[in-house]
Design an enzyme around this catalytic site. Structure first.
Site, PDB file in Angstrom:
ATOM      1  N   ALA A  39       0.866  -1.258   0.044  1.00 49.34           N
ATOM      2  CA  ALA A  39       0.037   0.092   0.115  1.00 49.34           C
ATOM      3  C   ALA A  39       0.859   1.368   0.042  1.00 49.34           C
ATOM      4  O   ALA A  39       1.913   1.167   0.581  1.00 49.34           O
ATOM      5  CB  ALA A  39      -1.137  -0.060   1.032  1.00 49.34           C
ATOM      6  N   PRO A  40       0.341   2.248  -0.658  1.00 49.41           N
ATOM      7  CA  PRO A  40      -0.830   2.586  -1.434  1.00 49.41           C
ATOM      8  C   PRO A  40      -0.994   1.948  -2.914  1.00 49.41           C
ATOM      9  O   PRO A  40      -1.770   2.092  -3.681  1.00 49.41           O
ATOM     10  CB  PRO A  40      -0.991   3.963  -1.546  1.00 49.41           C
ATOM     11  N   GLY A  41       0.169   1.067  -3.275  1.00 46.49           N
ATOM     12  CA  GLY A  41       0.205   0.396  -4.569  1.00 46.49           C
ATOM     13  C   GLY A  41       1.000   1.173  -5.468  1.00 46.49           C
ATOM     14  O   GLY A  41       0.561   0.579  -6.962  1.00 46.49           O
TER      15      GLY A  41
ATOM     16  N   ASP B   3       9.329  -3.769  -0.344  1.00 43.48           N
ATOM     17  CA  ASP B   3       9.630  -2.400  -0.149  1.00 43.48           C
ATOM     18  C   ASP B   3       9.115  -1.926   1.561  1.00 43.48           C
ATOM     19  O   ASP B   3       8.147  -1.528   1.637  1.00 43.48           O
ATOM     20  CB  ASP B   3       8.408  -1.540  -1.151  1.00 43.48           C
TER      21      ASP B   3
ATOM     22  N   CYS C 247      12.894   3.814   1.760  1.00 41.78           N
ATOM     23  CA  CYS C 247      13.274   5.165   1.565  1.00 41.78           C
ATOM     24  C   CYS C 247      13.901   5.918   2.622  1.00 41.78           C
ATOM     25  O   CYS C 247      13.447   7.031   3.040  1.00 41.78           O
ATOM     26  CB  CYS C 247      11.667   5.982   0.962  1.00 41.78           C
TER      27      CYS C 247
HETATM   28  C1  LIG Z   1       7.207   1.919   2.237  1.00 42.42           C
HETATM   29  S1  LIG Z   1       5.410   1.557   2.444  1.00 42.42           S
HETATM   30  C2  LIG Z   1       5.029   0.743   0.882  1.00 42.42           C
HETATM   31  C3  LIG Z   1       4.858   1.660  -0.121  1.00 42.42           C
HETATM   32  C4  LIG Z   1       4.401   0.874  -1.232  1.00 42.42           C
HETATM   33  N1  LIG Z   1       5.236  -0.291  -1.614  1.00 42.42           N
HETATM   34  C5  LIG Z   1       4.250   1.745  -2.729  1.00 42.42           C
HETATM   35  O1  LIG Z   1       5.087   1.792  -3.479  1.00 42.42           O
HETATM   36  O2  LIG Z   1       3.102   2.458  -2.596  1.00 42.42           O
HETATM   37  C6  LIG Z   1       5.147   0.394   3.624  1.00 42.42           C
HETATM   38  C7  LIG Z   1       4.049  -0.333   3.892  1.00 42.42           C
HETATM   39  O3  LIG Z   1       4.324  -1.529   4.882  1.00 42.42           O
HETATM   40  C8  LIG Z   1       3.072  -1.443   5.412  1.00 42.42           C
HETATM   41  N2  LIG Z   1       3.349  -2.466   6.760  1.00 42.42           N
HETATM   42  C9  LIG Z   1       4.026  -1.920   7.636  1.00 42.42           C
HETATM   43  N3  LIG Z   1       4.263  -3.237   8.456  1.00 42.42           N
HETATM   44  C10 LIG Z   1       3.824  -4.092   7.787  1.00 42.42           C
HETATM   45  C11 LIG Z   1       3.614  -5.570   8.136  1.00 42.42           C
HETATM   46  N4  LIG Z   1       4.093  -6.191   9.138  1.00 42.42           N
HETATM   47  N5  LIG Z   1       3.291  -6.433   7.085  1.00 42.42           N
HETATM   48  C12 LIG Z   1       2.829  -5.928   6.044  1.00 42.42           C
HETATM   49  N6  LIG Z   1       2.744  -4.585   5.503  1.00 42.42           N
HETATM   50  C13 LIG Z   1       3.327  -3.827   6.379  1.00 42.42           C
HETATM   51  C14 LIG Z   1       2.557  -0.260   5.994  1.00 42.42           C
HETATM   52  O4  LIG Z   1       1.155  -0.326   5.993  1.00 42.42           O
HETATM   53  C15 LIG Z   1       2.747   0.462   4.467  1.00 42.42           C
HETATM   54  O5  LIG Z   1       1.629   0.364   3.479  1.00 42.42           O
END
Ligand SMILES: C[S@@+](CC[C@H](N)C(=O)[O-])C[C@H]1O[C@@H](n2cnc3c(N)ncnc32)[C@H](O)[C@@H]1O
Length: 592
Positions: free
Chosen positions: A306-308, A458, A509
């Site tokens: 998320a957010p995708g 990510d 990031c």
């Molecule tokens: C860096 S953001 C991802 C951004 C996404 N890859 C994008 O490019 O739009 C990190 C994401 O990891 C999720 N997150 C955090 N801890 C997590 C966990 N234990 N398992 C799965 N998702 C997790 C958060 O909700 C967040 O949406």
């Protein structure tokens, strides 16, 4: 009115002395600025770090380089990066539409062209990335605030988060306003400045201010009761016109408070513009999708999706053929991925709620891994509530989008006036309200080992590469290490899910080596079947080689000589002018 003293972190004994010294430094700096209006009414922020974190980064990058990184983080990139949805349209069609939209906006292209550029919109020149479009902004501009110390400008003080959004092109919205000069009426010219967290006596950081406070434009030396006079020095982000009176700003719940027509940084905001056709995304995030090198027909897992942004980038690279499982632990965020996929017209993406720390299905799990259960409250529980996880959001992308459009693209057709009007309004109005479609995200029980051709991790991270950033004092060396611990646990899961011969991409990031090079070292040392793979394109810089010994005896190992050119490290102070970002690509060999 309630006084909101936001305590940002419990006291940390070891920080108390260093913080009070930084507080006295800041006071003396402020005193200098009191006597010199030109250094007061300007944008010259100094990013605050925890002193031990600063020491660590100084060792990692060298003091001069880290000072440059730190300065670059306080500025937005000089361009907006737009990924074109090639499933729906083309770069040329998007450039044509954006040019018309910006040309007809009051503060878009015209302002940009005043810098002498032939066109502020251009296609990315990196081979294979022609579907990426840059819209160049300008700044920092010197703003004439029109006053000396004797007749100071009227001022509106906004929260740091609000200011960071404004520096990226957003308007000043009512909820972001914290304080204002007395007798401000609708239509008044005001200087907009930032309320920065200040160090407290107990090692905490806070914005010790009541919303609705009356600002005075005179030095505290002349009137000691005037709040936040010194602290605002060098933190002015532009001059604008109030859309509401002072009373209105603190009465109404939402709306634009100040039309900021004269900005330190001029970047058009693309919130909800050309929905489904474009996605505002940082260049390194697009490169991360390329590093994964997804192939048509493959099965791919995006573990923290998320957010995708990257999910949809990967789907487009696969020409929407194959299967991408987009997982996230947050139910609402999974819905955001669904909405974005639908809006972009992508059908190869399935979503699920899944804790990345439990991604590998246990042998005795009841349901099939691919069955997505539409159950209520089958929430996954994380045991890592002590470890904060920030997220990268593409600047300007609303967390949840309006209903997806299923209409086919108009390709290179002419842009209708209605379309221009609609998008022009969005260009100004910025982020829309989060709207939920009331959907459901199925919960996955995890997946059997070796069930994906490629996995993208990510990871949630300290986000210390995101810009503009005006404050970084909350992270300690311990919290930075904890992010790395959390990421290593996720990586342990990811490694198991990639089939032999497959690919694993790890990205963050942040500029923090504990979450980047140290995680790569961990992976290579623990899993002998992993090897670093070349990345295409490779436009980022090398990673850090060596190790770091901390005063508490903790030793952190980074890359070994020869490995540094295999990763991509995006340096915010480099010519690419991107966010700080890190990408490592691993090939998965036989696991025995
Ligand atoms: C860096 S953001 C991802 C951004 C996404 N890859 C994008 O490019 O739009 C990190 C994401 O990891 C999720 N997150 C955090 N801890 C997590 C966990 N234990 N398992 C799965 N998702 C997790 C958060 O909700 C967040 O949406």
């Amino acid at each position: 009115m309630k006084k909101a003293r936001v305590l940002l972190k419990p006291s940390l004994l070891h920080r108390a002395t260093t913080i009070s010294s930084s507080a006295s430094q800041s006071r003396s700096l402020s005193r200098q600025m009191e006597t010199n209006p030109s250094s007061r009414y300007c944008y010259d922020p100094v990013l605050r770090w925890d002193p031990q974190v600063e020491d660590y980064f100084n060792k990692a990058y060298g003091p001069d380089h880290f000072a440059q990184i730190s300065k670059a983080l306080t500025r937005p990139s000089s361009y907006s990066c737009i990924r074109v949805n090639t499933v729906k349209t083309t770069s040329d069609a998007v450039i044509e539409k954006l040019t018309k939209i910006l040309n007809e906006s009051d503060d878009g292209l015209k302002l940009l062209q005043s810098d002498g550029r032939s066109s502020p919109i251009s296609k990315c020149q990196i081979p294979g990335l022609e579907y990426v479009v840059f819209v160049h902004g300008s700044g920092p501009h010197r703003i004439e605030y029109g006053s000396g110390l004797e007749s100071p400008p009227k001022e509106v003080l906004v929260s740091r988060k609000c200011a960071e959004a404004v520096l990226r092109g957003a308007q000043v919205y009512v909820p972001g306003v914290l304080a204002c000069t007395a007798h401000v009426e609708k239509g008044d010219a005001v200087a907009v400045c930032v309320a920065m967290e200040q160090p407290g006596d107990e090692g905490d950081w806070s914005v010790n201010m009541t919303r609705g406070t009356t600002l005075q434009g005179l030095p505290s030396g002349k009137n000691p009761n005037h709040p936040f006079y010194c602290e605002r020095s060098g933190l002015y982000i532009g001059m604008g016109t109030t859309m509401l009176s002072r009373a209105g700003m603190f009465r109404v719940p939402h709306g634009v408070a100040v039309d900021l027509s004269n900005r330190v940084f001029r970047l058009p905001s693309f919130h909800n513009v050309l929905e489904g056709e474009i996605f505002l995304q940082n260049l390194p995030s697009i490169i991360a999708a390329h590093a994964l090198d997804p192939q048509k027909g493959e099965r791919i897992l995006d573990m923290c999706a998320a957010p995708g942004g990257k999910t949809t980038a990967i789907a487009i690279l696969m020409n929407d053929e194959g299967e991408i499982v987009a997982a996230d632990r947050s139910h609402n965020k999974v819905l955001d991925v669904q909405k974005l996929s639908a809006e972009m017209g992508l059908s190869c993406i399935t979503t699920c709620k899944l804790d990345a720390l439990k991604s590998v299905r246990l042998p005795n799990a009841l349901s099939d891994s691919t069955t997505l259960v539409n159950g209520d409250n089958i929430g996954s529980v994380t045991n890592h509530s002590d470890l904060s996880s920030n997220e990268e959001m593409a600047p300007g992308r609303s967390e949840a989008e309006e209903n997806a459009s299923t209409e086919q693209p108009s390709g290179g057709d002419n842009v209708s006036q209605a379309e221009i009007r609609k998008n022009k309004g969005r260009l100004k109005n910025g982020r829309g309200r989060t709207q939920s479609q009331g959907g459901r995200a199925g919960k996955s029980q995890g997946f059997p080992p070796n069930s994906f051709d490629r996995v993208l991790l990510d990871a949630p991270c300290s986000a210390l590469g995101l810009r503009p950033r005006l404050f970084a004092g909350l992270e300690t060396v311990i919290s930075l290490r904890n992010h790395g611990r959390y990421q290593r646990k996720m990586l342990d899961q990811a490694v198991q899910l990639v089939r032999v011969g497959g690919i694993l991409v790890y990205s963050t990031c942040t500029i923090n080596p504990s979450e980047n090079e140290a995680v790569v070292r961990y992976a290579l040392d623990k899993y002998k079947f992993l090897s670093l793979a070349p990345q295409h394109p490779r436009i980022g810089g090398p990673g850090l080689v060596g190790r770091c010994e901390f005063p508490d005896g903790y030793v952190e190992e980074w890359l070994k000589p020869g490995e540094e050119e295999m990763v991509q490290k995006f340096d915010p102070s480099s010519e690419l002018d991107t966010i700080g970002f890190f990408i490592a690509k691993f090939s998965v060999g036989p696991k025995d």
